[in-house]
Design an enzyme around this catalytic site. Structure first.
Site, PDB file in Angstrom:
ATOM      1  N   LYS A 257     102.956  -5.918  23.258  1.00 15.63           N
ATOM      2  CA  LYS A 257     102.559  -5.422  21.813  1.00 15.63           C
ATOM      3  C   LYS A 257     101.106  -5.467  21.584  1.00 15.63           C
ATOM      4  O   LYS A 257     100.822  -6.559  21.666  1.00 15.63           O
ATOM      5  CB  LYS A 257     103.587  -6.062  20.864  1.00 15.63           C
ATOM      6  CG  LYS A 257     102.989  -5.627  19.314  1.00 15.63           C
ATOM      7  CD  LYS A 257     103.884  -6.235  18.414  1.00 15.63           C
ATOM      8  CE  LYS A 257     103.227  -5.966  16.800  1.00 15.63           C
ATOM      9  NZ  LYS A 257     104.136  -6.900  15.727  1.00 15.63           N
ATOM     10  N   ASP A 262      97.358  -6.675  12.142  1.00 13.18           N
ATOM     11  CA  ASP A 262      98.613  -6.162  11.436  1.00 13.18           C
ATOM     12  C   ASP A 262      98.526  -6.428   9.890  1.00 13.18           C
ATOM     13  O   ASP A 262      98.721  -7.377   9.638  1.00 13.18           O
ATOM     14  CB  ASP A 262      99.879  -6.688  11.949  1.00 13.18           C
ATOM     15  CG  ASP A 262     101.177  -6.148  11.206  1.00 13.18           C
ATOM     16  OD1 ASP A 262     101.080  -5.178  10.457  1.00 13.18           O
ATOM     17  OD2 ASP A 262     102.250  -6.985  11.603  1.00 13.18           O
ATOM     18  N   LYS A 269     101.026  -6.687   3.678  1.00 11.75           N
ATOM     19  CA  LYS A 269     101.259  -8.247   3.864  1.00 11.75           C
ATOM     20  C   LYS A 269     100.751  -8.836   2.734  1.00 11.75           C
ATOM     21  O   LYS A 269      99.270  -8.509   2.339  1.00 11.75           O
ATOM     22  CB  LYS A 269     100.883  -8.743   4.833  1.00 11.75           C
ATOM     23  CG  LYS A 269     101.591  -8.179   6.228  1.00 11.75           C
ATOM     24  CD  LYS A 269     101.296  -9.006   7.699  1.00 11.75           C
ATOM     25  CE  LYS A 269     102.162  -8.497   8.651  1.00 11.75           C
ATOM     26  NZ  LYS A 269     103.330  -8.878   8.886  1.00 11.75           N
ATOM     27  N   ASP A 280      98.184 -10.302  16.750  1.00 14.09           N
ATOM     28  CA  ASP A 280      99.421  -9.239  16.840  1.00 14.09           C
ATOM     29  C   ASP A 280      99.126  -8.415  18.032  1.00 14.09           C
ATOM     30  O   ASP A 280     100.211  -7.731  18.150  1.00 14.09           O
ATOM     31  CB  ASP A 280      99.536  -8.576  15.578  1.00 14.09           C
ATOM     32  CG  ASP A 280     101.087  -8.314  15.195  1.00 14.09           C
ATOM     33  OD1 ASP A 280     101.931  -9.142  15.949  1.00 14.09           O
ATOM     34  OD2 ASP A 280     101.297  -7.202  14.800  1.00 14.09           O
ATOM     35  N   ASP A 339     105.454  -2.319   8.056  1.00 12.62           N
ATOM     36  CA  ASP A 339     105.035  -3.456   8.491  1.00 12.62           C
ATOM     37  C   ASP A 339     106.091  -3.900   9.817  1.00 12.62           C
ATOM     38  O   ASP A 339     105.895  -4.684  10.618  1.00 12.62           O
ATOM     39  CB  ASP A 339     105.330  -4.539   7.331  1.00 12.62           C
ATOM     40  CG  ASP A 339     104.624  -5.942   7.822  1.00 12.62           C
ATOM     41  OD1 ASP A 339     103.727  -5.910   8.943  1.00 12.62           O
ATOM     42  OD2 ASP A 339     104.506  -6.691   7.023  1.00 12.62           O
ATOM     43  N   GLU A 341     106.043  -2.401  12.447  1.00 11.72           N
ATOM     44  CA  GLU A 341     105.132  -1.575  13.404  1.00 11.72           C
ATOM     45  C   GLU A 341     105.561  -1.638  14.662  1.00 11.72           C
ATOM     46  O   GLU A 341     105.408  -0.888  15.728  1.00 11.72           O
ATOM     47  CB  GLU A 341     103.947  -1.341  12.926  1.00 11.72           C
ATOM     48  CG  GLU A 341     102.958  -2.439  13.530  1.00 11.72           C
ATOM     49  CD  GLU A 341     103.235  -3.996  13.336  1.00 11.72           C
ATOM     50  OE1 GLU A 341     104.075  -3.983  12.114  1.00 11.72           O
ATOM     51  OE2 GLU A 341     102.960  -4.700  13.949  1.00 11.72           O
ATOM     52  N   ARG A 343     107.928  -2.614  16.659  1.00 16.42           N
ATOM     53  CA  ARG A 343     108.971  -2.045  17.275  1.00 16.42           C
ATOM     54  C   ARG A 343     108.756  -0.598  17.529  1.00 16.42           C
ATOM     55  O   ARG A 343     109.151   0.169  18.391  1.00 16.42           O
ATOM     56  CB  ARG A 343     110.363  -2.179  16.550  1.00 16.42           C
ATOM     57  CG  ARG A 343     110.307  -1.757  15.206  1.00 16.42           C
ATOM     58  CD  ARG A 343     111.463  -2.531  14.262  1.00 16.42           C
ATOM     59  NE  ARG A 343     111.221  -3.663  14.038  1.00 16.42           N
ATOM     60  CZ  ARG A 343     111.984  -4.448  13.142  1.00 16.42           C
ATOM     61  NH1 ARG A 343     113.081  -4.018  12.613  1.00 16.42           N
ATOM     62  NH2 ARG A 343     111.658  -5.599  12.538  1.00 16.42           N
TER      63      ARG A 343
HETATM   64  N1  BES Z   1     103.347  -8.959  13.525  1.00 17.58           N
HETATM   65  C1  BES Z   1     104.619  -9.181  12.667  1.00 17.58           C
HETATM   66  C2  BES Z   1     105.446 -10.126  12.989  1.00 17.58           C
HETATM   67  C3  BES Z   1     104.636 -11.667  12.951  1.00 17.58           C
HETATM   68  C4  BES Z   1     105.034 -12.631  11.861  1.00 17.58           C
HETATM   69  C5  BES Z   1     104.098 -12.176  14.004  1.00 17.58           C
HETATM   70  C6  BES Z   1     104.324 -13.913  11.973  1.00 17.58           C
HETATM   71  C7  BES Z   1     103.497 -13.483  13.894  1.00 17.58           C
HETATM   72  C8  BES Z   1     103.611 -14.114  12.823  1.00 17.58           C
HETATM   73  C9  BES Z   1     105.499  -7.945  12.435  1.00 17.58           C
HETATM   74  O1  BES Z   1     104.805  -6.731  12.848  1.00 17.58           O
HETATM   75  C10 BES Z   1     106.189  -8.005  11.260  1.00 17.58           C
HETATM   76  O2  BES Z   1     105.141  -7.756  10.214  1.00 17.58           O
HETATM   77  N2  BES Z   1     107.415  -8.158  10.948  1.00 17.58           N
HETATM   78  C11 BES Z   1     107.994  -8.178   9.700  1.00 17.58           C
HETATM   79  C12 BES Z   1     109.176  -7.361  10.021  1.00 17.58           C
HETATM   80  C13 BES Z   1     109.886  -6.942   8.712  1.00 17.58           C
HETATM   81  C14 BES Z   1     109.054  -5.900   7.885  1.00 17.58           C
HETATM   82  C15 BES Z   1     111.370  -6.202   9.128  1.00 17.58           C
HETATM   83  C16 BES Z   1     108.505  -9.507   9.454  1.00 17.58           C
HETATM   84  O3  BES Z   1     108.710 -10.351  10.257  1.00 17.58           O
HETATM   85  O4  BES Z   1     108.189  -9.935   8.311  1.00 17.58           O
HETATM   86 ZN    ZN Z   2     103.114  -6.816  13.542  1.00 19.80          ZN
HETATM   87 MN    MN Z   3     104.265  -5.903  10.989  1.00 19.64          MN
END
Ligand code: BES
Ligand code: ZN
Ligand code: MN
Length: 492
Positions: A257, A262, A269, A280, A339, A341, A343
């Site tokens: 990835k 992000d 966020k 990210d 968010d 993204e 996947r």
């Molecule tokens: N890049 C984040 C995940 C992440 C969180 C990486 C903390 C490193 C530290 C990912 O893209 C994300 O935002 N995931 C969301 C998913 C949700 C919207 C279903 C999350 O984990 O909140």
């Molecule tokens: Zn992310």
């Molecule tokens: Mn995200």
């Protein structure tokens, strides 16, 4: 920077000698080293307990300006990671003292009850990685890395372990390269810049390189990937790296990835959750560095690296919550949350790689979910796989390298949670519970019947505070893990 040496301690002048000491058993067999350990243990302040240190000056029979004795604790608990950490902390200690070179006395394998190769590998890794600094953006108070780190072994060991030493250096170079990419701020690694940087290094190692640019991604219909990139000024790419081996029996694909920042997109966020999102692209960094390392090591497996690179930003062009896109595989996806993204870019990269290269194994690495960090803490990665042997191989490699992994489930019935009223799937689950699992299940639909593992590295890829052999920030998690997996399990 790492050297094996067989110097005579009372003949060659050196500045610093470091000796690891167990509190209950003598782990060295050289009489001069044993004598200096006895001397140190007579002091009240040193018993060889874990992380106790003492520095002696002007020691008889050893022509070192100073001898640092470093406690390991009890022998029973002294494993690879204890040695790796000791070496890293010793190097950091010497950097702080503004020293420039260091000699390690290597413990005797039969006394420490480990293979010589394991002892040396661990100590060299800890030393190399502990010597890495990311100070490109610092001015005056820049620290200086040690110029040379020597490991004192017998002449026979010196001969026998040369190859191992070269392997350790190549893998550690890969790890520190991944750290540098992760630590680079997002303004200095826009998708275009990160793509360039990866391509340049890959070409230097004679990897076959192909980059799909925005126009080609559109033409090939990687609609999910493109939707994530839409809000950014930065142009997306899919970088394909190939390590080709004539006559190799199998092909392994690695997918990483690569979100250079992000923000969350329109589902932006908030608070501190946005602050370290330059990291990210840690999966991308690990995959690119692993391919570069494999090329250096002339690894005998065919390896494909597929690295989707985008920036996730809000703007008038950004994808909206509720938008429906068509993925490369043809399935439509409702973007329930911009968010989620990672996947979206991964499914297109995974489908593309499977269609084009037909790999026997596919492993993806991604900072995918905060939920995985909640589940396992920030030092352990989650492993999801449709193949027990592959998962076991990855977990065993993680035990060796101390890049710890824990198997997580892929329950078929949870797929219900990813249903959409309007499209084939939704990119988010209808519940927050089990977020790491539903993210992995989303990917699994696109891995289909390819033997596949997904490693969620959201926790261990980036650590705010420094540790024994890593500075604050990017850890390079995955490079040692994947390199070990490729060596030990590429025939499963
Ligand atoms: N890049 C984040 C995940 C992440 C969180 C990486 C903390 C490193 C530290 C990912 O893209 C994300 O935002 N995931 C969301 C998913 C949700 C919207 C279903 C999350 O984990 O909140
Ligand atoms: Zn992310
Ligand atoms: Mn995200």
């Amino acid at each position: 920077m790492l050297r094996l040496t067989s110097i005579d301690l009372n003949k060659s002048k050196i500045d610093t000698l470091a000796i690891a000491v167990c509190e209950d058993v003598d782990i060295h067999d050289d009489p001069k080293i044993k004598a200096v350990i006895r001397r140190a243990l007579k002091l009240k302040e040193f018993n060889g307990e874990k992380d106790e240190i003492v520095t002696l000056y002007d020691v008889p029979d050893i022509k070192a300006q100073r001898v640092i004795l470093w406690g390991l604790g009890k022998l029973k608990k002294t494993d690879r990671e204890v040695l790796r950490s000791m070496a890293g902390k010793t190097v950091k200690h010497c950097i702080k003292k503004r020293l420039t070179s260091l000699y390690f006395a290597v413990p005797d394998p039969s006394l420490i009850k480990m293979e010589m190769s394991a002892v040396l590998e661990a100590m060299q890794e800890g030393a190399y990685l502990g010597n890495h600094l990311f100070h490109k953006f610092k001015g005056e108070e820049k620290k200086r890395a040690l110029r040379q780190i020597h490991f004192r072994v017998t002449k026979q060991v010196n001969q026998k372990m040369r190859q191992l030493s070269l392997r350790v250096v190549a893998i550690c170079e890969g790890t520190t390269q991944a750290r540098d990419w992760v630590n680079t701020p997002s303004n200095e690694k826009t998708p275009e810049k990160l793509t360039r940087s990866i391509v340049n290094l890959a070409k230097k190692q004679c990897l076959k390189v192909q980059v799909l640019n925005e126009a080609q991604l559109k033409k090939q219909k990687l609609g999910a990937l493109l939707a994530v990139a839409a809000g950014s000024q930065g142009k997306p790419s899919l970088v394909l790296l190939e390590h080709k081996v004539p006559g190799a029996k199998m092909t392994l694909a690695l997918v990483g990835k690569g979100v250079t920042f992000d923000s969350g997109g329109l589902n932006i966020k908030t608070g501190t959750s946005i602050s370290d999102m330059k990291s990210d692209m840690s999966g991308a960094a690990a995959v690119a560095a692993t391919l570069i390392t494999a090329a250096k090591l002339k690894t005998k497996t065919n390896i494909i690296g597929a690295i989707p690179i985008v920036e996730n930003m809000p703007s008038g062009h950004a994808a909206r919550p509720g938008d429906i896109v068509r993925s490369y595989a043809g399935k439509t996806v409702e973007i329930g949350n911009t968010d989620a993204e990672g996947r979206l870019i991964l499914i297109d990269a995974i489908s593309y790689v499977i269609k084009r290269y037909r790999p026997q194994l596919l492993i993806d690495l991604a900072t995918l979910t905060g939920a995985c960090v909640v589940a396992l803490g920030d030092k352990i990665a989650g492993v999801f796989s449709n193949d027990d042997d592959l998962a076991a191989g990855i977990i065993a490699s993680g035990e060796k390298t101390h890049e710890r992994c824990w198997r997580m489930p892929l329950p078929e019935d949870y797929k219900e949670l990813l249903k959409s009223d309007f499209a084939d799937m939704n990119n988010i689950s209808s519940t927050r519970a089990g977020g790491a699992i539903t993210a992995a299940l989303f990917l699994s639909e696109f891995a289909a019947d390819t033997r596949w593992a997904h490693i969620d590295i959201a926790g261990p890829a980036y650590l705010k505070s420094e540790s024994a052999y890593c500075g604050p920030g990017g850890t390079g998690f995955g490079v040692r893990l994947l390199s070990a997996t490729i060596r030990d399990y590429s025939n499963i």
